[in-house]
Structures are given as structure tokens and as C-alpha cells.
Design a protein around this motif. Structure first.
Motif, PDB file in Angstrom:
ATOM      1  N   ALA A   1     -38.117   9.213  79.079  1.00 12.18           N
ATOM      2  CA  ALA A   1     -36.996  10.048  79.497  1.00 12.18           C
ATOM      3  C   ALA A   1     -36.260  10.620  78.294  1.00 12.18           C
ATOM      4  O   ALA A   1     -35.869  11.796  78.280  1.00 12.18           O
ATOM      5  N   GLU A   2     -36.090   9.799  77.261  1.00  9.77           N
ATOM      6  CA  GLU A   2     -35.371  10.242  76.076  1.00  9.77           C
ATOM      7  C   GLU A   2     -36.187  11.224  75.239  1.00  9.77           C
ATOM      8  O   GLU A   2     -35.660  12.184  74.678  1.00  9.77           O
ATOM      9  N   GLY A   3     -37.499  10.959  75.164  1.00 12.62           N
ATOM     10  CA  GLY A   3     -38.344  11.821  74.337  1.00 12.62           C
ATOM     11  C   GLY A   3     -38.849  13.052  75.048  1.00 12.62           C
ATOM     12  O   GLY A   3     -39.256  14.025  74.404  1.00 12.62           O
ATOM     13  N   GLY A   4     -38.863  13.015  76.377  1.00 11.24           N
ATOM     14  CA  GLY A   4     -39.323  14.161  77.138  1.00 11.24           C
ATOM     15  C   GLY A   4     -40.816  14.355  77.156  1.00 11.24           C
ATOM     16  O   GLY A   4     -41.314  15.391  77.614  1.00 11.24           O
TER      17      GLY A   4
ATOM     18  N   VAL B   1     -40.959  -4.223  80.271  1.00 13.60           N
ATOM     19  CA  VAL B   1     -41.750  -3.323  79.433  1.00 13.60           C
ATOM     20  C   VAL B   1     -41.874  -1.961  80.114  1.00 13.60           C
ATOM     21  O   VAL B   1     -41.709  -0.903  79.481  1.00 13.60           O
ATOM     22  N   LYS B   2     -42.148  -1.981  81.424  1.00 11.51           N
ATOM     23  CA  LYS B   2     -42.279  -0.733  82.182  1.00 11.51           C
ATOM     24  C   LYS B   2     -40.983   0.077  82.119  1.00 11.51           C
ATOM     25  O   LYS B   2     -41.002   1.299  81.927  1.00 11.51           O
ATOM     26  N   GLU B   3     -39.851  -0.617  82.273  1.00 12.12           N
ATOM     27  CA  GLU B   3     -38.556   0.070  82.228  1.00 12.12           C
ATOM     28  C   GLU B   3     -38.275   0.631  80.837  1.00 12.12           C
ATOM     29  O   GLU B   3     -37.744   1.747  80.704  1.00 12.12           O
ATOM     30  N   ALA B   4     -38.634  -0.121  79.790  1.00 10.38           N
ATOM     31  CA  ALA B   4     -38.418   0.352  78.420  1.00 10.38           C
ATOM     32  C   ALA B   4     -39.250   1.595  78.138  1.00 10.38           C
ATOM     33  O   ALA B   4     -38.787   2.547  77.503  1.00 10.38           O
ATOM     34  N   VAL B   5     -40.495   1.586  78.604  1.00  5.78           N
ATOM     35  CA  VAL B   5     -41.360   2.750  78.427  1.00  5.78           C
ATOM     36  C   VAL B   5     -40.771   3.953  79.169  1.00  5.78           C
ATOM     37  O   VAL B   5     -40.761   5.084  78.658  1.00  5.78           O
TER      38      VAL B   5
END
Length: 294
Positions: free
Chosen positions: A117-120, A108-112
């Protein structure tokens, strides 16, 4: 028919000894139960079978008796009522409001982290400051999810918040807040702030949120007095009460006690316990006076 008497409850977890913060909450419950001519129940919240131990439960009983807090005879121990919670969970599953999540905390931490990172921008947090679950398993194929559950794969069961809120659309999601004088006001809630909360785990068919809602309903609790650190979580409880057609108690949230550094008293920080204070010569009268209960 005459109205029933108010029912209050004090609900500690036997995962350590009580400290002054617990004493304040117990004494306040006792005072308000007496003020409103009500009854005070003791509940042992021991769903965490790893950390909760019989010696801590006995310590709780010893501390409360020493402090002079008395309860109605019947005591509800959560570990003896897993079937009650499982039935409620099954009902929510039958409504299509619960789904299995096979993500570990690290995943979950990695997905967040990837979403940020993608959304900035920082990922949305719940009122406790925890990142909302990003929904990795929300769209998992039902057959695949069933196969993994039947294979015994570790998982939690999450409430699909969007579907739950759609289910109660048009309902008033609110509770009554009361003060020590008995004055009340209505507080509207916004459960969406919590995202897809965990309602149960593979090895434990409940969570704090689910069990406390079921317990309050089955025990007829009408007035809940607890620390202000749980105030925001009441939003989840009001939603579950609405989904399960359960009554919503009145709530009162009291201040939290801190130590000399200003941090909240907590078992996890090894705050001095009532047993420690008693060993140092403290009396029940001194503790009550210190906490403002003379």
C-alpha cells in the motif's frame, strides 16, 4: 584409491500414501542408480510430527516393495536425527546468520500488505510465488529477542540472507546438473530470490531445507534425482552447503505427472494412490509400463 560408487536416494514423507508421481520418481532413481553402478538409499522425511504417521510409513514400504524398488539396508528416518540438524543450526547461529522471527503468518501477510500500500507496487515474491519476508524482526534487539525466546514465545528461525551471501562472497554458488546419459553442465544459483527463509521452528529444530542438506551430506549422497518443482529451492541448498562446508551433490530434475485436469498429482489433492490402483487390480508391471519403465 578407486572412486566410490554413486549414491542416490528416494526420500518420501509419510504424510499420506504414494501416488503415481512418487512411483515415477522412485523408479527413475532406481534406473539411474543401476545405470551409473550406484547405490539407492531410502530416507523417511518425517520432521512434521503432526502429519507424519507410522501407518503411512508402512504404506510407503509396502508400495515400494510391491512396485519392485529395492534399497540398501540402512534407512534414515529424520525424526531420529534432530540433534544433527540442531548442531548445524547452532553453527549458523554462531556465525550470526540466523535470527528469531516472532511474526505469525497473518502478521507477515499484514506487513506485506502495508508495504504494498505504501509503495504502490506488488511486493517481491519468491520463486514459489510467496511474498518475501519484509524483515519485521530482523533488527530486533538481541536482549529482547533472547528474553522472548526464553519465555517460550512462538517463533521461527530465519536465515539472514544478506549476511549469508556476504559470508560466501567470492565463492562459486553453483551445482552440476546431469541428464540420464550422464552429461553434465554447471548451473549458477541466486539464493537472494528467496529472501530470509525459515530454517527451523520453536518446536522443530529444522526445516526441509536444512534437514535435506544435512542428510545428503551425512549419507554421502552424490546424485539427487527429484521433481522439477524443487529445482528452484536447490538455490537455498547450495548456499547452505557452502556455509556449512558440505559437498554439493549432482542434481537431476524430472518431469511432474498430472491428472486428467492437468494438475500436478499431490497428496493434498487426494490424487489416487498406488494402494487405490492396486485395489482396483493394477499390477506392478502395468504401473511400470504406464510410467515408461519396461
Amino acid at each position: 584409491m578407486a572412486p566410490s560408487s554413486p549414491i542416490f536416494r528416494f526420500a518420501p514423507s509419510p504424510n499420506g500414501r504414494l501416488h503415481l508421481g512418487h512411483a515415477y520418481s522412485a523408479l527413475l532413481n532406481q534406473r539411474l542408480a543401476a545405470r551409473f553402478a550406484g547405490e539407492l538409499l531410502l530416507r523417511i522425511e518425517d520432521i512434521d510430527l503432526t502429519r507424519c504417521r507410522p501407518e503411512f510409513e508402512q504404506g510407503i514400504r509396502d508400495d515400494l516393495a510391491w512396485l519392485g524398488v529395492s534399497f540398501a539396508p540402512a534407512v534414515r528416518r529424520q525424526s531420529q536425527h534432530f540433534d544433527d540438524y540442531r548442531r548445524a543450526l547452532d553453527r549458523l547461529e554462531a556465525m550470526g546468520l540466523v535470527y528469531p522471527c516472532f511474526c505469525s503468518r497473518q502478521q507477515v501477510k499484514e506487513a506485506v500488505g502495508r508495504c504494498e500500500a505504501e509503495g504502490g507496487i506488488p511486493w517481491q515474491r519468491d520463486p514459489d510465488g510467496v511474498p518475501l519476508y519484509p524483515g519485521t524482526c530482523r533488527g530486533l534487539d538481541e536482549a529482547e529477542a533472547r528474553r522472548r525466546r526464553e519465555a517460550g514465545e512462538a517463533h521461527v528461525l530465519r536465515l539472514a540472507m544478506d549476511r549469508a551471501l556476504a559470508r560466501v562472497a567470492g565463492e562459486s554458488l553453483a551445482y552440476r546438473l546431469f541428464d540420464e546419459a550422464g552429461e553434465e553442465c554447471e548451473i549458477a544459483v541466486d539464493p537472494a530470490r528467496w529472501g530470509d527463509v525459515v530454517l527451523a521452528r520453536k518446536d522443530v529444530p529444522t526445516s526441509y531445507h536444512l534437514s535435506v542438506v544435512i542428510d545428503d551430506a551425512l549419507q554421502g549422497v552424490s546424485h539427487v534425482v527429484r521433481g522439477e518443482d524443487i529445482e528452484a529451492a536447490t538455490e537455498i541448498h547450495v548456499l547452505l552447503q557452502c556455509l556449512l562446508d558440505l559437498p554439493t551433490p549432482r542434481y537431476h530434475f524430472h518431469r511432474l505427472l498430472g491428472d486428467e485436469t492437468g494438475q500436478k498429482l499431490a497428496k493434498s489433492r487426494l490424487s489416487r494412490s498406488l494402494a487405490d490402483l492396486r485395489a482396483d487390480g493394477a499390477t506392478p508391471e502395468a504401473i511400470r509400463r504406464q510410467l515408461g519403465f519396461t
